[in-house]
Design an enzyme around this catalytic site. Sequence first.
Site, PDB file in Angstrom:
ATOM      1  CD  GLU A   1      35.997  43.485  30.409  1.00 19.14           C
ATOM      2  OE1 GLU A   1      35.944  43.459  31.659  1.00 19.14           O
ATOM      3  OE2 GLU A   1      36.687  44.298  29.778  1.00 19.14           O
TER       4      GLU A   1
ATOM      5  CG  HIS B   1      33.963  47.186  33.932  1.00 17.12           C
ATOM      6  ND1 HIS B   1      33.495  47.535  32.685  1.00 17.12           N
ATOM      7  CD2 HIS B   1      35.048  46.393  33.705  1.00 17.12           C
ATOM      8  CE1 HIS B   1      34.237  46.973  31.750  1.00 17.12           C
ATOM      9  NE2 HIS B   1      35.199  46.287  32.338  1.00 17.12           N
TER      10      HIS B   1
ATOM     11  CG  HIS C   1      47.454  47.660  34.424  1.00 12.05           C
ATOM     12  ND1 HIS C   1      46.920  46.822  33.480  1.00 12.05           N
ATOM     13  CD2 HIS C   1      47.373  46.991  35.606  1.00 12.05           C
ATOM     14  CE1 HIS C   1      46.517  45.700  34.056  1.00 12.05           C
ATOM     15  NE2 HIS C   1      46.787  45.786  35.352  1.00 12.05           N
TER      16      HIS C   1
ATOM     17  CG  HIS D   1      38.249  49.401  31.346  1.00 12.96           C
ATOM     18  ND1 HIS D   1      38.496  48.732  32.505  1.00 12.96           N
ATOM     19  CD2 HIS D   1      37.872  48.450  30.458  1.00 12.96           C
ATOM     20  CE1 HIS D   1      38.290  47.438  32.355  1.00 12.96           C
ATOM     21  NE2 HIS D   1      37.899  47.231  31.122  1.00 12.96           N
TER      22      HIS D   1
ATOM     23  CG  HIS E   1      31.955  44.265  34.556  1.00  9.20           C
ATOM     24  ND1 HIS E   1      32.948  43.438  35.014  1.00  9.20           N
ATOM     25  CD2 HIS E   1      31.341  44.762  35.658  1.00  9.20           C
ATOM     26  CE1 HIS E   1      32.953  43.457  36.336  1.00  9.20           C
ATOM     27  NE2 HIS E   1      31.989  44.244  36.749  1.00  9.20           N
TER      28      HIS E   1
END
Length: 437
Positions: free
Chosen positions: A337, A367, A288, A331, A361
Site C-alpha cells: 500500500e 500496520h 469496518h 492488519h 506499508h
Amino acid sequence: MSEALAYMAGFGNEFETEALAGALPKGQNAPQRCPYGLFAEQISGTAFTAPHGLNRRSWLYRLRPSVLHARRFAKRDQPLWKTAPASSPAQSVGAFRWSPSPMPTEELSFIAGVRTITTAGSADLRIGMAAHLYFVTQSMHDTYFCNADGELLIAPQQGELDLFTEFGRLHAAPGEICVIPRGVKFKVTVAGPARGYLCENYGAPFALPNRGAIGANGLANARDFHAPVAAFEDREEPGVLTFKWGGDFFDCALGYSPLDVVAWHGSYAPYKYDLRLFCPMGALLFDHPDPSINTVLSSASAETGVANVDFVIFPDRWQVAEHSFRPPWHHVNVMSEFMGLIFGRYDAKPEGFEPGGVSLHNALCPHGPDATAYELARASELKPERMSGALAFMFETRFPQHLTDYAATLPTLQKDYADCWSGLRKRFDGSFEGGSP
C-alpha cells in the site's frame, strides 16, 4: 459542443468528437480520402484480438501521421524517474512515511519534475506499477511527452494542471484525477507551481471495478468520467517529443506540434474524474468494511480477484456502525500500500501524515492506526459521525514495492515513524468476564 464527453472507463464504449465540422468520416474508418486532407490512424490500447467488451482502440484523424513524430531519437538522462525492475540497495521492508517535500525553486517541467518513490513488477513484462511524486514549476509550451511503458494516473495535490493531449484538453485540480493511456502524446501547462502524485501502471488499463454483491449502483459511476472534446494545434515551430520506452527516455526533434488530431472516435482516450462524486459504501450495523470497498479504478491481473493495481480513496462519508472499532483496523495484507493525502487529516493517522506526504506499508508488513487514533476510537461515543474535510488515497498492488535511492535518502523521511505505535499497551486481563476492560 459540450466541454467534455461522458466516458465509461474499461467497458468499450465508443465516443466521437470533431474540432471541425465534417472531419469525422461516416461509415468508414480509413477512407481513401479523409475530409480536410487528414490522415487516418488507429491507436490500439489492447491486442487486436481482445474480447469486444475489453478491446480499446480509437481512430484519429490528424494533420500528420505519427510516423513523422518518432524518428531520429537521442537518449535523454532522467535519473530520478525510475522504472521497474529498478535495482536499489534501499531497505523496503517495514513501514515508511515521508513528510511533504517542499516545492523546488528550479524550473521543472512535468517530465523533469517526476521523482520516483517506489517501483513494483516489471514494465517489460507489463505487470506492476511505479509510484511517483511530481513537481511542476514550468509549462511545456513546445515540448511533448509520450509514455510507452505505462498508463499515467495523475492526482494533483497542490496547484492545477492543464493537459493538452492528442484527444483534446483536460484540466485537473486537487480532488480530481486524470488518466493518460499508454502511448498518448500530451503536454502540461501550469499557472503556478504544482505538485501531486503519479501512478505509472504497467499492467492492464484501469477500469471500473466489479461491484459484485453491491450491484449496479454505488462507488464510481461511469457517467461521471469525462473524455476530452477534440482540439488540435496547427503549429509550424520547433519542438521536442520525449518518448519513454523500456525505462529509458528519448528525445525527437520536431518542426511542428504532434497534438494535431482534428477528430477522433473510439474507446481508447484520456479521461478525468472528480473524486468528490464517488459514492462511498459502508457498514450500517457493525464492523469496518475492507478498504477494497473504496476502489475507484482497478487494473486487473491474470489472477482472479487480485488486482495488478487498485486506486482506492477515503473521501467524505458517514460512520454509523455500532459496537465496532471505526478506524481502519490493524492488519497484515498480501497487497502493498502506497498512500498519499490530498487534503485534510486522515482518521487513522491524526498526527504526522500531512497533505502532500506519503506512506508505504509493504506486503505482509503489519500496520494500522497509531496509538493516538486507537485510544480516541476506543473511548469515543458510538453515534453517527460524518467524516469530512479529508481526502486520502492508496495505490495498492499485488507486487512488493521497492524504494528508490531517492526515496530512501529524502530529508523528509520520518525515521521515527514506527514510534507512532509505541503507545499501544498490553491490556490483557485474565479475569475479564465481559464489557471493555
